[in-house]
Design an enzyme around this catalytic site. Structure first.
Site, PDB file in Angstrom:
ATOM      1  N   GLU A  74       0.847  -1.203   0.000  1.00  0.00           N
ATOM      2  CA  GLU A  74       0.000   0.000   0.000  1.00  0.00           C
ATOM      3  C   GLU A  74       0.877   1.245   0.000  1.00  0.00           C
ATOM      4  OE1 GLU A  74      -3.125  -0.102  -1.111  1.00  0.00           O
ATOM      5  OE2 GLU A  74      -3.722  -1.384   0.548  1.00  0.00           O
ATOM      6  N   THR A 104       2.767   2.070  -2.202  1.00  0.00           N
ATOM      7  CA  THR A 104       4.043   1.733  -2.837  1.00  0.00           C
ATOM      8  C   THR A 104       4.011   2.050  -4.335  1.00  0.00           C
ATOM      9  OG1 THR A 104       3.126  -0.479  -2.893  1.00  0.00           O
ATOM     10  CG2 THR A 104       4.869  -0.084  -1.292  1.00  0.00           C
ATOM     11  N   SER A 132     -26.117   8.939 -15.109  1.00  0.00           N
ATOM     12  CA  SER A 132     -25.784   7.977 -14.061  1.00  0.00           C
ATOM     13  C   SER A 132     -27.065   7.365 -13.502  1.00  0.00           C
ATOM     14  CB  SER A 132     -25.028   8.692 -12.943  1.00  0.00           C
ATOM     15  OG  SER A 132     -25.182   7.972 -11.732  1.00  0.00           O
ATOM     16  N   SER A 153     -11.917   1.345  -5.047  1.00  0.00           N
ATOM     17  CA  SER A 153     -11.583   2.036  -6.296  1.00  0.00           C
ATOM     18  C   SER A 153     -12.738   2.162  -7.266  1.00  0.00           C
ATOM     19  CB  SER A 153     -10.416   1.345  -7.002  1.00  0.00           C
ATOM     20  OG  SER A 153      -9.315   1.416  -6.197  1.00  0.00           O
ATOM     21  N   ASP A 201      -4.762   1.068  -9.181  1.00  0.00           N
ATOM     22  CA  ASP A 201      -6.206   0.811  -9.273  1.00  0.00           C
ATOM     23  C   ASP A 201      -6.653   0.629 -10.717  1.00  0.00           C
ATOM     24  OD1 ASP A 201      -5.846   1.349  -6.627  1.00  0.00           O
ATOM     25  OD2 ASP A 201      -6.903   3.265  -6.641  1.00  0.00           O
ATOM     26  N   TYR A 220      -3.375  12.345   1.017  1.00  0.00           N
ATOM     27  CA  TYR A 220      -2.732  11.431   0.065  1.00  0.00           C
ATOM     28  C   TYR A 220      -1.619  12.171  -0.676  1.00  0.00           C
ATOM     29  CZ  TYR A 220      -2.299   8.009  -3.724  1.00  0.00           C
ATOM     30  OH  TYR A 220      -1.813   7.084  -4.610  1.00  0.00           O
TER      31      TYR A 220
HETATM   32  C1  GLA Z   1      -5.282   4.749  -3.763  1.00  0.00           C
HETATM   33  C2  GLA Z   1      -4.555   5.153  -5.039  1.00  0.00           C
HETATM   34  C3  GLA Z   1      -3.569   4.068  -5.468  1.00  0.00           C
HETATM   35  C4  GLA Z   1      -2.656   3.664  -4.319  1.00  0.00           C
HETATM   36  C5  GLA Z   1      -3.464   3.408  -3.042  1.00  0.00           C
HETATM   37  C6  GLA Z   1      -2.580   3.186  -1.848  1.00  0.00           C
HETATM   38  O1  GLA Z   1      -6.092   3.643  -3.996  1.00  0.00           O
HETATM   39  O2  GLA Z   1      -5.465   5.383  -6.090  1.00  0.00           O
HETATM   40  O3  GLA Z   1      -2.824   4.504  -6.581  1.00  0.00           O
HETATM   41  O4  GLA Z   1      -1.663   4.620  -4.097  1.00  0.00           O
HETATM   42  O5  GLA Z   1      -4.358   4.466  -2.738  1.00  0.00           O
HETATM   43  O6  GLA Z   1      -1.829   2.048  -2.004  1.00  0.00           O
END
Ligand code: GLA
Length: 382
Positions: A32, A34, A66, A122, A168, A218
């Site tokens: 994660e 990474t 939608s 995601s 994702d 983030y």
């Molecule tokens: C989100 C981001 C990914 C990744 C994760 C953490 O899902 O979209 O690219 O960085 O967080 O691992």
């Protein structure tokens, strides 16, 4: 069911029929934060997805609707955002394809999905991937799945403001039933890792916590990692990302880094090591060793990367105390969303009952529970 809903909404809105596509959400077993540090991740696509219907409309205006929000809007390919967050993901994909030189002709479309929003599975990448895949196929651009993943990632950067990594969108586009994917985010090469869980299930417990800080924090994490890299690169010019950094190098520059930046970097370097060990354990069928790396990952995310929250920590603590839960951790970007746990079939129901009751006692609400099955990635349905 989902497909039928999308189809009937499309017919009702545009009075015609188009082509239908799907792209799934993902889980990530370990690795994660990474991906944007060019390390390793271990995601798999899941049996929860976005389904869309699309048809070129021969006009200048894109018409999008939608099912889940019961909203419709239009946009043109000049980059001007709409007032609907969901529509801006579609706009983002169109604009990123334009930036690659494609003259994306307008279309009508409708989409719906069952990827829980903000649950860390995601949903936004599923939406971007579904549209990137569908547009590429509809207009015959001939882009590879990896190129489409990058289009989705850029849409997220430039139209949702999150400087996400590739995981994702990669997972949503490349998923294969029953297989995890060990992706090297530096070379973008990946290896399929069979995920045979004889006697175990993957369970997601959704805290239903959605922190508004998640996307800004983030981006802060990403900058902190970049700060660490630039300090290390002064001594080691060959270092371009945390992927190239060893624990020894980090130790060398410890005094030059703030404690926070040091902790962030150390977490990432160690997470790549944990992932490598976890994959090895999986290949040897040592599911306990695999689970131990998941717990290690959570501890790092919570204490050193500081992207967990009390609700996630609470669920992982219950998992740790429950015999038969072999591994558990927060999943995805953090600050809410789900934990992912690997749980023996024998205690599956017991674990869910325990975790639900204790969580409700502590936080006054129940976590949502999802069993997930590792499934295929983006595809045309009809
Ligand atoms: C989100 C981001 C990914 C990744 C994760 C953490 O899902 O979209 O690219 O960085 O967080 O691992």
């Amino acid at each position: 069911m989902l497909k039928e809903t999308v189809r009937s909404k499309f017919r009702e809105t545009y009075g015609t029929t188009g082509a239908v596509y799907a792209a799934p959400g993902r889980v990530n077993l370990i690795g994660e934060h990474t991906d944007y540090n060019l390390g390793f991740v271990l995601p798999g696509a899941i049996d929860k997805e976005i389904v869309l219907e699309i048809k070129p409309n021969g006009q200048d205006t894109f018409r999008v609707s939608s099912v889940d929000f019961n909203e419709s809007t239009t946009f043109s390919a000049n980059g001007e955002k709409t007032s609907y967050a969901w529509a801006n993901y579609i706009l983002g994909v169109v604009m990123e394809l334009k930036a690659k030189g494609f003259d994306v002709h307008a279309f009508d479309c409708t989409f719906g999905g069952n990827v829980p929003l903000g649950g860390g599975m995601s949903s936004s990448a599923a939406l971007e991937s579904a549209f990137a895949f569908a547009i590429n196929d509809t207009y015959g651009y001939g882009l590879t799945r990896m190129e489409l993943a990058k289009v989705g990632q850029l849409a997220e950067h430039n139209y949702a403001g999150v400087r996400c990594g590739i995981m994702d969108q990669f997972a949503s586009l490349h998923g294969e039933k029953g297989k995890l994917m060990k992706l090297d985010c530096r070379s973008l090469e990946y290896e399929l890792v069979p995920f045979e869980l004889n006697g175990y299930k993957v369970i997601l417990l959704d805290t239903n916590v959605k922190h508004s800080l998640a996307s800004s924090e983030y981006n802060v994490r990403r900058s902190q990692c970049e700060e660490g890299v630039s300090t290390i690169a002064k001594k080691h010019p060959e270092v371009a990302s945390l992927r190239d950094v060893t624990l020894a190098m980090l130790e060398e520059v410890k005094d030059e880094l703030s404690a926070v930046v040091y902790n962030r970097c150390e977490y990432v370097v160690k997470e790549n090591i944990r992932l490598t060990n976890a994959c090895e354990a999986l290949k040897q069928g040592n599911i306990e060793a695999f689970g131990a790396e998941m717990y290690g990952s959570h501890e790092g995310l919570s204490k050193y990367y500081e992207v967990s929250c009390p609700e996630l920590d609470f669920l992982v603590d219950i998992a740790k105390r429950t015999t038969g839960v072999i591994g558990s951790r927060m999943m995805g970007g953090g600050f809410g969303g789900c934990t992912i746990s690997v749980v023996s079939n024998q205690i599956h129901d017991h674990f869910i009952a325990e975790a639900t009751a204790e969580f409700e006692k502590q936080f006054g609400k129940k976590p949502l529970v999802y069993d997930v099955v590792i499934s295929d990635g983006a595809r045309k349905l009809e």
